[in-house]
Enzyme design. Sequence first.
Site, mmCIF file in Angstrom:
data_model
loop_
_atom_site.group_PDB
_atom_site.id
_atom_site.type_symbol
_atom_site.label_atom_id
_atom_site.label_comp_id
_atom_site.label_asym_id
_atom_site.label_seq_id
_atom_site.Cartn_x
_atom_site.Cartn_y
_atom_site.Cartn_z
ATOM 1 N N TYR A 84 17.107 2.871 -0.504
ATOM 2 C CA TYR A 84 16.199 2.848 -1.660
ATOM 3 C C TYR A 84 16.153 4.231 -2.325
ATOM 4 C CZ TYR A 84 11.821 2.830 -4.271
ATOM 5 O OH TYR A 84 10.878 2.985 -5.256
ATOM 6 N N GLU B 33 4.817 -3.132 -6.633
ATOM 7 C CA GLU B 33 3.845 -2.031 -6.555
ATOM 8 C C GLU B 33 2.433 -2.576 -6.408
ATOM 9 O OE1 GLU B 33 4.523 1.092 -6.165
ATOM 10 O OE2 GLU B 33 6.527 1.370 -6.973
ATOM 11 N N TRP C 292 4.863 1.799 1.310
ATOM 12 C CA TRP C 292 5.951 1.257 0.509
ATOM 13 C C TRP C 292 7.016 0.612 1.381
ATOM 14 C CZ3 TRP C 292 6.771 -0.932 -3.728
ATOM 15 C CH2 TRP C 292 8.035 -1.004 -4.317
#
Length: 187
Positions: free
Chosen positions: A20, A42, A50
Amino acid sequence: MTNQPIRCHWCGNDPLYIKYHDEEWGKEVHDDKILFEFLLLEGAQAGLSWITILRRREGYRKAFAGFDVEKVAKFGEKDIERLMNDEGIIRNRLKVLAAINNAKLFMAVQKEFGSFDKYLYSFMPDGKSIKNNVKGMGDIPARTELSDAISKDMKKRGFKFFGTTICYAHMQATGMVNDHIADCSFR
Protein backbone atom coordinates in the site's frame (compact mmCIF):
# COMPACT_ATOMS: atom_id res chain seq x y z
CA MET A 1 25.45 -5.41 -1.36
CA THR A 2 21.91 -4.61 -2.49
CA ASN A 3 20.38 -1.22 -2.18
CA GLN A 4 17.31 -1.54 0.00
CA PRO A 5 14.60 1.02 -0.70
CA ILE A 6 13.97 3.59 2.02
CA ARG A 7 10.39 3.70 3.27
CA CYS A 8 8.33 5.78 5.66
CA HIS A 9 8.51 4.01 9.02
CA TRP A 10 4.74 3.74 9.53
CA CYS A 11 4.38 0.82 7.09
CA GLY A 12 6.65 -1.40 9.19
CA ASN A 13 7.20 -4.96 7.94
CA ASP A 14 3.64 -5.97 7.06
CA PRO A 15 3.65 -6.95 3.35
CA LEU A 16 0.15 -5.52 2.80
CA TYR A 17 1.12 -2.20 4.41
CA ILE A 18 4.39 -2.09 2.42
CA LYS A 19 2.54 -2.73 -0.87
CA TYR A 20 0.00 0.00 0.00
CA HIS A 21 2.81 2.42 0.93
CA ASP A 22 4.86 1.68 -2.18
CA GLU A 23 2.05 1.60 -4.76
CA GLU A 24 -0.80 3.81 -3.50
CA TRP A 25 -0.20 6.14 -0.55
CA GLY A 26 0.61 9.64 -1.70
CA LYS A 27 0.12 8.82 -5.40
CA GLU A 28 -2.21 11.26 -7.13
CA VAL A 29 -5.62 9.82 -7.99
CA HIS A 30 -8.14 11.62 -10.19
CA ASP A 31 -10.46 8.66 -10.88
CA ASP A 32 -13.82 9.13 -9.14
CA LYS A 33 -14.26 5.36 -8.70
CA ILE A 34 -11.04 5.16 -6.68
CA LEU A 35 -11.90 8.36 -4.80
CA PHE A 36 -15.22 6.78 -3.81
CA GLU A 37 -13.45 3.58 -2.74
CA PHE A 38 -11.19 5.56 -0.42
CA LEU A 39 -14.10 7.66 0.86
CA LEU A 40 -15.94 4.47 1.81
CA LEU A 41 -12.85 2.79 3.30
CA GLU A 42 -11.76 5.89 5.24
CA GLY A 43 -15.25 6.17 6.73
CA ALA A 44 -15.09 2.51 7.78
CA GLN A 45 -11.70 3.17 9.35
CA ALA A 46 -12.99 5.78 11.82
CA GLY A 47 -11.74 4.74 15.26
CA LEU A 48 -9.79 1.78 13.88
CA SER A 49 -6.32 1.26 12.44
CA TRP A 50 -5.86 1.58 8.68
CA ILE A 51 -4.29 -1.89 8.47
CA THR A 52 -7.56 -3.34 9.85
CA ILE A 53 -9.39 -1.87 6.86
CA LEU A 54 -6.67 -2.78 4.34
CA ARG A 55 -6.96 -6.40 5.45
CA ARG A 56 -10.69 -6.26 4.74
CA ARG A 57 -10.48 -4.27 1.52
CA GLU A 58 -11.46 -7.20 -0.68
CA GLY A 59 -14.35 -7.92 1.65
CA TYR A 60 -15.50 -4.33 1.19
CA ARG A 61 -15.05 -4.61 -2.57
CA LYS A 62 -17.38 -7.66 -2.64
CA ALA A 63 -19.87 -6.28 -0.11
CA PHE A 64 -20.13 -2.86 -1.76
CA ALA A 65 -20.59 -3.85 -5.41
CA GLY A 66 -16.97 -3.31 -6.44
CA PHE A 67 -17.22 0.27 -5.09
CA ASP A 68 -19.76 1.13 -7.79
CA VAL A 69 -21.18 4.38 -6.37
CA GLU A 70 -24.47 4.12 -8.30
CA LYS A 71 -25.14 0.61 -7.02
CA VAL A 72 -24.20 1.49 -3.43
CA ALA A 73 -26.44 4.57 -3.53
CA LYS A 74 -29.39 2.25 -4.32
CA PHE A 75 -28.75 -0.14 -1.42
CA GLY A 76 -31.89 -0.70 0.61
CA GLU A 77 -32.99 -2.48 3.79
CA LYS A 78 -32.14 -5.95 2.41
CA ASP A 79 -28.61 -4.80 1.55
CA ILE A 80 -28.17 -3.24 4.99
CA GLU A 81 -29.10 -6.53 6.66
CA ARG A 82 -26.78 -8.44 4.29
CA LEU A 83 -23.94 -6.06 5.17
CA MET A 84 -24.64 -6.35 8.90
CA ASN A 85 -24.08 -10.11 8.57
CA ASP A 86 -20.99 -9.85 6.33
CA GLU A 87 -17.90 -10.93 8.27
CA GLY A 88 -15.67 -9.47 5.53
CA ILE A 89 -16.38 -5.89 6.66
CA ILE A 90 -16.70 -3.90 9.87
CA ARG A 91 -20.31 -4.54 10.86
CA ASN A 92 -21.20 -1.18 12.32
CA ARG A 93 -24.71 -0.07 11.37
CA LEU A 94 -23.85 3.64 11.50
CA LYS A 95 -20.88 3.12 9.17
CA VAL A 96 -22.93 0.98 6.78
CA LEU A 97 -25.69 3.60 6.67
CA ALA A 98 -23.06 6.33 6.22
CA ALA A 99 -21.52 4.50 3.24
CA ILE A 100 -24.91 4.41 1.49
CA ASN A 101 -25.69 8.01 2.42
CA ASN A 102 -22.24 9.15 1.28
CA ALA A 103 -22.68 7.35 -2.06
CA LYS A 104 -25.82 9.38 -2.75
CA LEU A 105 -24.07 12.61 -1.76
CA PHE A 106 -20.98 11.67 -3.80
CA MET A 107 -23.21 11.45 -6.88
CA ALA A 108 -24.82 14.81 -6.07
CA VAL A 109 -21.34 16.39 -5.88
CA GLN A 110 -20.43 14.74 -9.21
CA LYS A 111 -23.53 16.25 -10.77
CA GLU A 112 -22.79 19.71 -9.34
CA PHE A 113 -19.05 19.82 -10.14
CA GLY A 114 -18.73 17.42 -13.08
CA SER A 115 -16.69 15.01 -10.95
CA PHE A 116 -15.85 14.41 -7.32
CA ASP A 117 -12.22 14.98 -8.24
CA LYS A 118 -13.01 18.52 -9.50
CA TYR A 119 -14.85 19.20 -6.25
CA LEU A 120 -11.91 18.08 -4.07
CA TYR A 121 -9.32 19.93 -6.14
CA SER A 122 -11.41 23.11 -6.03
CA PHE A 123 -10.09 23.43 -2.45
CA MET A 124 -6.45 22.91 -3.41
CA PRO A 125 -4.10 25.86 -3.96
CA ASP A 126 -4.03 26.42 -7.74
CA GLY A 127 -6.01 23.18 -8.09
CA LYS A 128 -2.81 21.15 -7.56
CA SER A 129 -1.68 18.52 -5.08
CA ILE A 130 0.76 19.43 -2.30
CA LYS A 131 4.15 17.76 -1.85
CA ASN A 132 5.13 18.36 1.77
CA ASN A 133 8.74 18.47 2.92
CA VAL A 134 8.59 15.78 5.58
CA LYS A 135 11.79 15.02 7.50
CA GLY A 136 10.26 12.54 9.91
CA MET A 137 6.91 11.10 10.88
CA GLY A 138 6.57 13.77 13.58
CA ASP A 139 6.27 16.37 10.80
CA ILE A 140 3.04 14.86 9.49
CA PRO A 141 -0.08 16.51 10.87
CA ALA A 142 -3.31 14.67 11.67
CA ARG A 143 -5.27 17.53 10.07
CA THR A 144 -4.68 20.86 8.35
CA GLU A 145 -6.67 24.00 7.61
CA LEU A 146 -7.32 22.50 4.17
CA SER A 147 -8.72 19.24 5.59
CA ASP A 148 -10.77 21.36 8.03
CA ALA A 149 -12.30 23.29 5.11
CA ILE A 150 -13.04 20.21 2.98
CA SER A 151 -14.47 18.29 5.93
CA LYS A 152 -16.61 21.25 7.00
CA ASP A 153 -18.04 21.61 3.50
CA MET A 154 -18.69 17.87 3.20
CA LYS A 155 -20.40 17.78 6.60
CA LYS A 156 -22.57 20.72 5.50
CA ARG A 157 -23.53 18.62 2.47
CA GLY A 158 -24.50 15.75 4.79
CA PHE A 159 -21.48 13.41 4.52
CA LYS A 160 -20.93 11.20 7.58
CA PHE A 161 -17.73 9.79 9.06
CA PHE A 162 -15.60 12.36 7.29
CA GLY A 163 -14.19 14.62 9.98
CA THR A 164 -11.00 16.58 9.42
CA THR A 165 -8.66 13.74 10.51
CA ILE A 166 -10.35 11.22 8.19
CA CYS A 167 -10.36 13.88 5.46
CA TYR A 168 -6.61 14.39 5.84
CA ALA A 169 -6.03 10.62 5.70
CA HIS A 170 -8.13 10.57 2.49
CA MET A 171 -6.01 13.40 1.08
CA GLN A 172 -2.84 11.42 1.85
CA ALA A 173 -4.24 8.16 0.47
CA THR A 174 -5.26 9.76 -2.82
CA GLY A 175 -2.16 11.94 -3.26
CA MET A 176 -3.83 15.30 -2.73
CA VAL A 177 -0.97 15.65 -0.28
CA ASN A 178 2.26 13.69 -0.45
CA ASP A 179 3.59 13.11 3.06
CA HIS A 180 6.29 10.57 2.25
CA ILE A 181 9.46 11.42 4.17
CA ALA A 182 11.97 13.35 2.04
CA ASP A 183 14.33 10.39 1.56
CA CYS A 184 11.59 7.80 0.94
CA SER A 185 12.23 5.84 -2.27
CA PHE A 186 8.52 6.00 -3.10
CA ARG A 187 8.02 9.75 -2.79
